[in-house]
Design an enzyme around this catalytic site. Structure first.
Site, PDB file in Angstrom:
ATOM      1  N   GLY A  97     -89.910  -8.330 -31.115  1.00  0.00           N
ATOM      2  CA  GLY A  97     -88.943  -7.255 -31.281  1.00  0.00           C
ATOM      3  C   GLY A  97     -89.150  -6.101 -30.317  1.00  0.00           C
ATOM      4  O   GLY A  97     -90.274  -5.762 -29.953  1.00  0.00           O
ATOM      5  N   HIS A 126     -85.522  -9.237 -32.637  1.00  0.00           N
ATOM      6  CA  HIS A 126     -84.563  -8.159 -32.878  1.00  0.00           C
ATOM      7  C   HIS A 126     -84.777  -6.989 -31.920  1.00  0.00           C
ATOM      8  O   HIS A 126     -85.897  -6.683 -31.517  1.00  0.00           O
ATOM      9  CB  HIS A 126     -84.661  -7.675 -34.328  1.00  0.00           C
ATOM     10  CG  HIS A 126     -86.029  -7.209 -34.732  1.00  0.00           C
ATOM     11  ND1 HIS A 126     -86.497  -5.944 -34.478  1.00  0.00           N
ATOM     12  CD2 HIS A 126     -87.030  -7.862 -35.373  1.00  0.00           C
ATOM     13  CE1 HIS A 126     -87.719  -5.815 -34.957  1.00  0.00           C
ATOM     14  NE2 HIS A 126     -88.077  -6.959 -35.497  1.00  0.00           N
ATOM     15  N   ASP A 127     -83.675  -6.388 -31.513  1.00  0.00           N
ATOM     16  CA  ASP A 127     -83.672  -5.177 -30.681  1.00  0.00           C
ATOM     17  C   ASP A 127     -84.205  -5.408 -29.270  1.00  0.00           C
ATOM     18  O   ASP A 127     -84.594  -4.463 -28.583  1.00  0.00           O
ATOM     19  CB  ASP A 127     -84.454  -4.043 -31.362  1.00  0.00           C
ATOM     20  CG  ASP A 127     -83.944  -3.758 -32.761  1.00  0.00           C
ATOM     21  OD1 ASP A 127     -82.828  -3.230 -32.883  1.00  0.00           O
ATOM     22  OD2 ASP A 127     -84.653  -4.095 -33.736  1.00  0.00           O
TER      23      ASP A 127
END
Length: 205
Positions: free
Chosen positions: A79, A61-62
């Protein structure tokens, strides 16, 4: 056969609106896993243009990826990792969360990376350490005078024994090379540190 935009692997995720943005002309191969962002990281995972994600690549994520990057089979980005443009990540290489990797950097296969890698550099090993400039990539992309300027800056930064931040400041005061400035600014803003040991290389050959 890929999982694209499924729920992010973050225990804090509570169903809020998040995004995975994929640019143009990307090649995404079998069994890749591409997570969207989370609220704590801006809610966006973003992939630029012209990238190659080989089989079993994982993007947490991100994650932010620039343009024209190559991630070989089994590369695993945790992440909040950020890649610049024209970055190459070798196969079976895990990258720790929040690591930044600069433009034209290359990470050797089966490495393990927990710190930032400046632009134009080559790193490999477990844990990954700087091994010099990514000369193969640079020779394909920029003129000899820019490469020579980067060689001189690399020697001064990583081989001469002076404090890294101080050397970066001194180089910024005197250089006219945009690429050298980019290298030094990356070093000055690194949050996870740069992995290197002060050993002589073959950069001046």
């Amino acid at each position: 056969h890929s999982a694209v935009g499924t729920i992010p692997q973050d225990l804090k995720f509570a169903g809020e609106h998040v995004e995975l943005i994929i640019g143009d002309n990307n090649t995404i191969r079998e069994f890749t896993l591409l997570n969207p962002g989370t609220e704590g990281g801006g809610s966006i995972t973003k992939i630029g243009n012209g990238n190659l994600l080989m089989g079993y690549v994982h993007l947490g994520h991100d994650v932010i990826i620039g343009d024209n990057c190559i991630l070989a089979n089994g590369a695993t980005l945790a992440g909040h990792v950020e890649l610049g443009n024209h970055v190459v990540i070798g196969g079976l290489t895990p990258i720790h969360q929040f690591v930044h990797i600069g433009d034209f950097a290359m990470i050797g296969g089966a490495s393990a990376l927990s710190q930032d890698i400046p632009p134009f550099c080559l790193a490999e090993g477990n844990r990954a350490n700087l091994r010099g400039l990514n000369l193969t990539g640079l020779r394909r992309a920029m003129p000899r005078d820019e490469i020579n300027a980067l060689k001189a800056a690399y020697r001064e930064l990583f081989e001469e024994g002076n404090p890294l931040q101080e050397v970066a400041d001194k180089i910024l005061e005197k250089t006219s090379s945009k690429k050298v400035k980019q290298l030094c600014e990356f070093i000055k803003t690194s949050k996870r540190g740069i992995p290197f040991t002060r050993t002589k290389t073959n950069e001046d050959k």
